[in-house]
Design a protein around this motif. Structure first.
Motif, PDB file in Angstrom:
ATOM      1  N   GLY A 151       0.777  -1.227   0.000  1.00 49.70           N
ATOM      2  CA  GLY A 151       0.000   0.000   0.000  1.00 49.70           C
ATOM      3  C   GLY A 151       0.812   1.283   0.000  1.00 49.70           C
ATOM      4  N   LYS A 152       2.141   1.183   0.028  1.00 45.17           N
ATOM      5  CA  LYS A 152       3.004   2.363   0.092  1.00 45.17           C
ATOM      6  C   LYS A 152       3.740   2.540  -1.239  1.00 45.17           C
ATOM      7  CE  LYS A 152       6.788   4.418   2.642  1.00 45.17           C
ATOM      8  NZ  LYS A 152       7.974   4.158   3.423  1.00 45.17           N
ATOM      9  N   GLU A 153       3.668   3.771  -1.783  1.00 40.44           N
ATOM     10  CA  GLU A 153       4.342   4.056  -3.046  1.00 40.44           C
ATOM     11  C   GLU A 153       5.855   3.997  -2.867  1.00 40.44           C
ATOM     12  OE1 GLU A 153       4.496   7.429  -6.553  1.00 40.44           O
ATOM     13  OE2 GLU A 153       2.816   7.437  -5.148  1.00 40.44           O
ATOM     14  N   ILE A 154       6.515   3.369  -3.835  1.00 35.77           N
ATOM     15  CA  ILE A 154       7.969   3.253  -3.821  1.00 35.77           C
ATOM     16  C   ILE A 154       8.529   4.246  -4.840  1.00 35.77           C
ATOM     17  CG2 ILE A 154       9.927   1.729  -4.242  1.00 35.77           C
ATOM     18  CD1 ILE A 154       8.007  -0.613  -3.628  1.00 35.77           C
ATOM     19  N   PRO A 155       9.419   5.141  -4.415  1.00 30.79           N
ATOM     20  CA  PRO A 155      10.020   6.069  -5.383  1.00 30.79           C
ATOM     21  C   PRO A 155      10.774   5.295  -6.467  1.00 30.79           C
ATOM     22  CG  PRO A 155      10.458   6.777  -3.119  1.00 30.79           C
ATOM     23  CD  PRO A 155       9.873   5.387  -3.053  1.00 30.79           C
ATOM     24  N   ALA A 156      10.501   5.654  -7.722  1.00 35.49           N
ATOM     25  CA  ALA A 156      11.064   4.915  -8.853  1.00 35.49           C
ATOM     26  C   ALA A 156      12.582   4.969  -8.900  1.00 35.49           C
ATOM     27  CB  ALA A 156      10.483   5.456 -10.157  1.00 35.49           C
ATOM     28  N   ASP A 157      13.178   6.027  -8.347  1.00 33.14           N
ATOM     29  CA  ASP A 157      14.644   6.094  -8.390  1.00 33.14           C
ATOM     30  C   ASP A 157      15.295   5.085  -7.445  1.00 33.14           C
ATOM     31  OD1 ASP A 157      13.959   7.414  -6.073  1.00 33.14           O
ATOM     32  OD2 ASP A 157      14.840   9.329  -6.664  1.00 33.14           O
ATOM     33  N   GLN A 158      14.491   4.388  -6.630  1.00 31.23           N
ATOM     34  CA  GLN A 158      15.020   3.335  -5.761  1.00 31.23           C
ATOM     35  C   GLN A 158      15.123   1.984  -6.475  1.00 31.23           C
ATOM     36  OE1 GLN A 158      12.939   3.078  -2.025  1.00 31.23           O
ATOM     37  NE2 GLN A 158      13.341   5.234  -1.523  1.00 31.23           N
ATOM     38  N   PHE A 159      14.529   1.866  -7.676  1.00 29.62           N
ATOM     39  CA  PHE A 159      14.639   0.606  -8.410  1.00 29.62           C
ATOM     40  C   PHE A 159      16.053   0.452  -8.937  1.00 29.62           C
ATOM     41  CE2 PHE A 159      10.050   1.639  -9.485  1.00 29.62           C
ATOM     42  CZ  PHE A 159       9.575   0.945  -8.392  1.00 29.62           C
ATOM     43  N   GLU A 160      16.458  -0.792  -9.111  1.00 30.04           N
ATOM     44  CA  GLU A 160      17.759  -1.062  -9.735  1.00 30.04           C
ATOM     45  C   GLU A 160      17.640  -0.821 -11.230  1.00 30.04           C
ATOM     46  OE1 GLU A 160      18.274  -5.156  -8.659  1.00 30.04           O
ATOM     47  OE2 GLU A 160      18.519  -4.679  -6.539  1.00 30.04           O
ATOM     48  N   ASN A 161      18.740  -0.439 -11.855  1.00 35.14           N
ATOM     49  CA  ASN A 161      18.717  -0.331 -13.306  1.00 35.14           C
ATOM     50  C   ASN A 161      18.582  -1.727 -13.898  1.00 35.14           C
ATOM     51  OD1 ASN A 161      18.880   2.410 -13.418  1.00 35.14           O
ATOM     52  ND2 ASN A 161      21.060   2.484 -13.884  1.00 35.14           N
ATOM     53  N   TYR A 162      17.724  -1.841 -14.877  1.00 41.91           N
ATOM     54  CA  TYR A 162      17.522  -3.091 -15.611  1.00 41.91           C
ATOM     55  C   TYR A 162      17.671  -2.746 -17.088  1.00 41.91           C
ATOM     56  CZ  TYR A 162      15.113  -7.044 -17.716  1.00 41.91           C
ATOM     57  OH  TYR A 162      14.786  -8.114 -18.495  1.00 41.91           O
ATOM     58  N   LEU A 163      18.668  -3.313 -17.730  1.00 42.19           N
ATOM     59  CA  LEU A 163      18.978  -2.973 -19.122  1.00 42.19           C
ATOM     60  C   LEU A 163      19.119  -1.458 -19.271  1.00 42.19           C
ATOM     61  CD1 LEU A 163      16.544  -5.443 -20.931  1.00 42.19           C
ATOM     62  CD2 LEU A 163      18.995  -5.761 -20.486  1.00 42.19           C
ATOM     63  N   ALA A 164      19.857  -0.846 -18.349  1.00 37.39           N
ATOM     64  CA  ALA A 164      20.236   0.571 -18.376  1.00 37.39           C
ATOM     65  C   ALA A 164      19.089   1.539 -18.123  1.00 37.39           C
ATOM     66  CB  ALA A 164      20.951   0.916 -19.674  1.00 37.39           C
ATOM     67  N   ALA A 165      17.969   1.089 -17.539  1.00 34.88           N
ATOM     68  CA  ALA A 165      16.864   1.997 -17.231  1.00 34.88           C
ATOM     69  C   ALA A 165      16.151   1.507 -15.970  1.00 34.88           C
ATOM     70  CB  ALA A 165      15.884   2.057 -18.404  1.00 34.88           C
ATOM     71  N   LYS A 166      15.394   2.394 -15.337  1.00 34.20           N
ATOM     72  CA  LYS A 166      14.642   2.038 -14.127  1.00 34.20           C
ATOM     73  C   LYS A 166      13.468   1.119 -14.444  1.00 34.20           C
ATOM     74  CE  LYS A 166      17.160   4.281 -11.213  1.00 34.20           C
ATOM     75  NZ  LYS A 166      18.078   3.507 -10.363  1.00 34.20           N
ATOM     76  N   ALA A 167      13.009   1.131 -15.691  1.00 35.13           N
ATOM     77  CA  ALA A 167      11.920   0.244 -16.121  1.00 35.13           C
ATOM     78  C   ALA A 167      11.876   0.255 -17.643  1.00 35.13           C
ATOM     79  CB  ALA A 167      10.582   0.703 -15.559  1.00 35.13           C
ATOM     80  N   HIS A 168      11.214  -0.732 -18.186  1.00 38.66           N
ATOM     81  CA  HIS A 168      10.950  -0.808 -19.628  1.00 38.66           C
ATOM     82  C   HIS A 168       9.485  -1.150 -19.794  1.00 38.66           C
ATOM     83  CE1 HIS A 168      15.119  -0.864 -21.121  1.00 38.66           C
ATOM     84  NE2 HIS A 168      15.362  -1.362 -19.925  1.00 38.66           N
ATOM     85  N   VAL A 169       8.874  -0.563 -20.815  1.00 40.57           N
ATOM     86  CA  VAL A 169       7.486  -0.874 -21.117  1.00 40.57           C
ATOM     87  C   VAL A 169       7.391  -1.177 -22.607  1.00 40.57           C
ATOM     88  CG1 VAL A 169       5.107  -0.057 -21.114  1.00 40.57           C
ATOM     89  CG2 VAL A 169       6.670   0.648 -19.285  1.00 40.57           C
ATOM     90  N   VAL A 170       6.796  -2.317 -22.930  1.00 37.90           N
ATOM     91  CA  VAL A 170       6.517  -2.679 -24.315  1.00 37.90           C
ATOM     92  C   VAL A 170       5.006  -2.658 -24.478  1.00 37.90           C
ATOM     93  CG1 VAL A 170       6.555  -4.578 -25.982  1.00 37.90           C
ATOM     94  CG2 VAL A 170       8.604  -4.044 -24.658  1.00 37.90           C
ATOM     95  N   VAL A 171       4.553  -2.029 -25.569  1.00 31.38           N
ATOM     96  CA  VAL A 171       3.132  -1.929 -25.861  1.00 31.38           C
ATOM     97  C   VAL A 171       2.916  -2.392 -27.293  1.00 31.38           C
ATOM     98  CG1 VAL A 171       1.137  -0.388 -25.973  1.00 31.38           C
ATOM     99  CG2 VAL A 171       2.930   0.040 -24.283  1.00 31.38           C
ATOM    100  N   ILE A 172       1.956  -3.307 -27.483  1.00 35.33           N
ATOM    101  CA  ILE A 172       1.682  -3.864 -28.810  1.00 35.33           C
ATOM    102  C   ILE A 172       0.189  -3.742 -29.085  1.00 35.33           C
ATOM    103  CG2 ILE A 172       1.788  -5.936 -30.260  1.00 35.33           C
ATOM    104  CD1 ILE A 172       4.143  -6.867 -28.484  1.00 35.33           C
TER     105      ILE A 172
END
Length: 169
Positions: free
Chosen positions: A78-99
């Motif tokens: 229930g608690k928001e996690i600041p995105a800058d706390q994520f580890e880099n994955y493939l050189a970014a904090k996240a990846h999104v693919v949309v098809i």
């Protein structure tokens, strides 16, 4: 593949010393064909590995034209996690693919972190149903969330955020 049938694969890569490449590959797999699933209900909140991931478009809707700014909000317990706390994955904090539902449109979005949240910038290019997947990493584990996005005809509102480094192809 668990079942046979017609599949579409996307290969998204950057060869050493070359420009970004995207290949769309149609594949037929022998065996009992899968039953195609029709997505009609929007799903902008996804649960995975104890995380709740929400996609919140600026202006409240996803639009076919203009640059859409979408907040990626990730919560645990229930608690928001600041995105800058994520580890880099493939050189970014996240990846999104949309098809797109017809498998003709492929978007790979690299969000930036704005005000502690993922800020995704993309242009859908057409109205309709799109499937999306977000991946992010914590404690060495990659988490994958899935979404169903209903893109309406119209122009996305001007963003309150300045255009940044995030982009889609």
């Amino acid at each position: 593949f668990d079942q046979g049938g017609d599949y579409v694969l996307f290969a998204d890569y950057v060869p050493s010393g070359a420009n970004h490449q995207l290949e769309r590959i149609e594949l037929n797999v022998a065996g009992t064909p899968y039953k195609a699933q029709k997505y009609t209900s929007t799903k902008t909140i996804s649960m995975t590995d104890g995380y709740e991931i929400s996609l919140v478009p600026e202006g409240g809707k996803f639009f076919s034209q203009g640059t859409s700014h979408i907040s990626g909000i990730i919560k645990k317990d229930g608690k928001e996690i600041p995105a800058d706390q994520f580890e880099n994955y493939l050189a970014a904090k996240a990846h999104v693919v949309v098809i797109s539902e017809d498998s003709q449109n492929y978007l790979h979005v690299y969000p930036e972190v704005v005000d502690g949240r993922l800020d995704l910038h993309t242009t859908f290019g057409k109205a309709g149903i799109f499937r999306g997947w977000m991946q992010f990493q914590t404690n060495g584990q990659v988490h994958t969330a899935d979404f169903v996005i209903n893109v309406e005809e119209g122009k996305a509102p001007e963003s309150k955020h300045a255009e940044g480094a995030a982009h889609a192809h």
